[in-house]
Design a protein around this motif. Sequence first.
Motif, PDB file in Angstrom:
ATOM      1  N   GLU A  38     -11.621  -3.562   6.111  1.00 15.28           N
ATOM      2  CA  GLU A  38     -11.449  -4.894   6.492  1.00 15.28           C
ATOM      3  C   GLU A  38     -12.534  -5.354   5.759  1.00 15.28           C
ATOM      4  N   ALA A  39     -13.994  -4.826   6.444  1.00 20.81           N
ATOM      5  CA  ALA A  39     -15.108  -5.478   6.570  1.00 20.81           C
ATOM      6  C   ALA A  39     -15.787  -4.990   5.581  1.00 20.81           C
ATOM      7  N   ASP A  40     -15.454  -3.926   4.825  1.00 19.49           N
ATOM      8  CA  ASP A  40     -15.869  -3.594   3.558  1.00 19.49           C
ATOM      9  C   ASP A  40     -15.311  -4.026   2.493  1.00 19.49           C
ATOM     10  N   PHE A  41     -13.529  -4.427   2.532  1.00 19.40           N
ATOM     11  CA  PHE A  41     -13.141  -4.500   1.154  1.00 19.40           C
ATOM     12  C   PHE A  41     -12.480  -5.312   2.100  1.00 19.40           C
ATOM     13  N   GLY A  42     -11.875  -6.313   2.451  1.00 20.36           N
ATOM     14  CA  GLY A  42     -11.439  -7.482   3.173  1.00 20.36           C
ATOM     15  C   GLY A  42      -9.845  -7.215   2.928  1.00 20.36           C
ATOM     16  N   GLU A  43      -9.154  -8.066   2.270  1.00 20.85           N
ATOM     17  CA  GLU A  43      -7.507  -8.012   2.383  1.00 20.85           C
ATOM     18  C   GLU A  43      -7.097  -6.849   1.054  1.00 20.85           C
ATOM     19  N   ALA A  44      -8.589  -6.947   0.372  1.00 18.53           N
ATOM     20  CA  ALA A  44      -7.495  -5.588  -0.373  1.00 18.53           C
ATOM     21  C   ALA A  44      -8.020  -3.689   0.555  1.00 18.53           C
ATOM     22  N   GLY A  45      -8.840  -3.887   1.774  1.00 15.83           N
ATOM     23  CA  GLY A  45      -8.770  -3.000   1.577  1.00 15.83           C
ATOM     24  C   GLY A  45      -7.779  -2.829   2.938  1.00 15.83           C
ATOM     25  N   ILE A  46      -7.243  -3.957   4.062  1.00 16.83           N
ATOM     26  CA  ILE A  46      -6.091  -3.982   4.964  1.00 16.83           C
ATOM     27  C   ILE A  46      -4.898  -3.483   3.794  1.00 16.83           C
ATOM     28  N   GLN A  47      -4.634  -3.464   2.861  1.00 15.06           N
ATOM     29  CA  GLN A  47      -3.727  -3.505   1.322  1.00 15.06           C
ATOM     30  C   GLN A  47      -3.640  -2.102   1.382  1.00 15.06           C
ATOM     31  N   ALA A  48      -5.175  -1.213   1.163  1.00 15.34           N
ATOM     32  CA  ALA A  48      -4.992   0.074   1.386  1.00 15.34           C
ATOM     33  C   ALA A  48      -4.555   0.655   2.347  1.00 15.34           C
ATOM     34  N   VAL A  49      -4.892   0.520   3.022  1.00 14.22           N
ATOM     35  CA  VAL A  49      -4.288   0.841   4.870  1.00 14.22           C
ATOM     36  C   VAL A  49      -3.471   1.125   4.439  1.00 14.22           C
ATOM     37  N   ARG A  50      -2.765  -0.060   4.330  1.00 11.10           N
ATOM     38  CA  ARG A  50      -1.258  -0.199   4.655  1.00 11.10           C
ATOM     39  C   ARG A  50      -0.788   0.876   3.816  1.00 11.10           C
ATOM     40  N   ARG A  51      -0.919   1.211   2.176  1.00 12.32           N
ATOM     41  CA  ARG A  51      -0.005   2.233   1.735  1.00 12.32           C
ATOM     42  C   ARG A  51      -0.406   3.251   2.070  1.00 12.32           C
ATOM     43  N   GLY A  52      -1.436   3.847   2.960  1.00  8.25           N
ATOM     44  CA  GLY A  52      -1.748   4.734   3.386  1.00  8.25           C
ATOM     45  C   GLY A  52      -0.812   4.838   4.784  1.00  8.25           C
ATOM     46  N   VAL A  53      -0.449   4.103   6.085  1.00 10.79           N
ATOM     47  CA  VAL A  53       0.753   4.517   6.698  1.00 10.79           C
ATOM     48  C   VAL A  53       1.973   4.471   5.558  1.00 10.79           C
ATOM     49  N   GLN A  54       2.178   3.897   5.200  1.00 11.90           N
ATOM     50  CA  GLN A  54       2.938   3.642   4.256  1.00 11.90           C
ATOM     51  C   GLN A  54       3.437   5.036   3.476  1.00 11.90           C
ATOM     52  N   ARG A  55       2.008   6.149   3.223  1.00  7.58           N
ATOM     53  CA  ARG A  55       2.036   6.767   3.133  1.00  7.58           C
ATOM     54  C   ARG A  55       2.154   8.001   3.006  1.00  7.58           C
ATOM     55  N   PHE A  56       2.053   8.234   5.032  1.00 10.39           N
ATOM     56  CA  PHE A  56       2.207   8.565   4.935  1.00 10.39           C
ATOM     57  C   PHE A  56       3.575   9.179   6.649  1.00 10.39           C
ATOM     58  N   GLY A  57       3.428   7.709   6.719  1.00 12.36           N
ATOM     59  CA  GLY A  57       5.601   7.877   6.783  1.00 12.36           C
ATOM     60  C   GLY A  57       6.266   8.517   6.106  1.00 12.36           C
ATOM     61  N   GLU A  58       5.791   8.143   4.889  1.00 12.00           N
ATOM     62  CA  GLU A  58       7.228   8.762   4.174  1.00 12.00           C
ATOM     63  C   GLU A  58       7.040  10.525   3.970  1.00 12.00           C
TER      64      GLU A  58
END
Length: 168
Positions: A38-58
């Motif tokens: 988030e510090a480096d990429f803001g909201e776009a970074g948080i959305q990337a983290v959420r996509r990573g959690v989605q991938r991990f969960g699936e």
Amino acid sequence: MSEAEKKAVSSDPSLELEPVNMYVLFARMFADIAREVEADFGEAGIQAVRRGVQRFGERRGRDIAHRAEVMGHANDAEHYLSCYDMGRTDYFYSEDDVKSHSVEQVFTKCVFAKTWTDDGDEKYGIHYCQIIDPAIACGYNEHLKCTHDKHFFKDGQCHFLFEMQDEK
């Protein structure tokens, strides 16, 4: 550990000598990674983290479906928890109601939520909490829908309803 180090640790009650459990370490690692992204990429970074959690969960869900298959079970609601990939420990507590087409869970203890709350990291932990269980359910069976309508951070407990949807 030297005697001086032991004395310094024993004089500071916030430091513990016992190893930290893996669940706490995981929660802290997740929050630290999310914070830096988030510090480096803001909201776009948080959305990337959420996509990573989605991938991990699936991925976890697909692994649970494979466990069910190997154990001779269908990847249905009835076998979701019995084939789950993460054993329950004293760090989590839930009341579970398993039926043929649904699973309802009320968690009153969660080491992840406790760690994020104790560390003041609810802002980051919520991104994991909101995504992980629906993603696992989807990976397990695309027709198993997860409603997560109560969260520890807001409600003091988590409530999940996993329901098999009709195949169309």
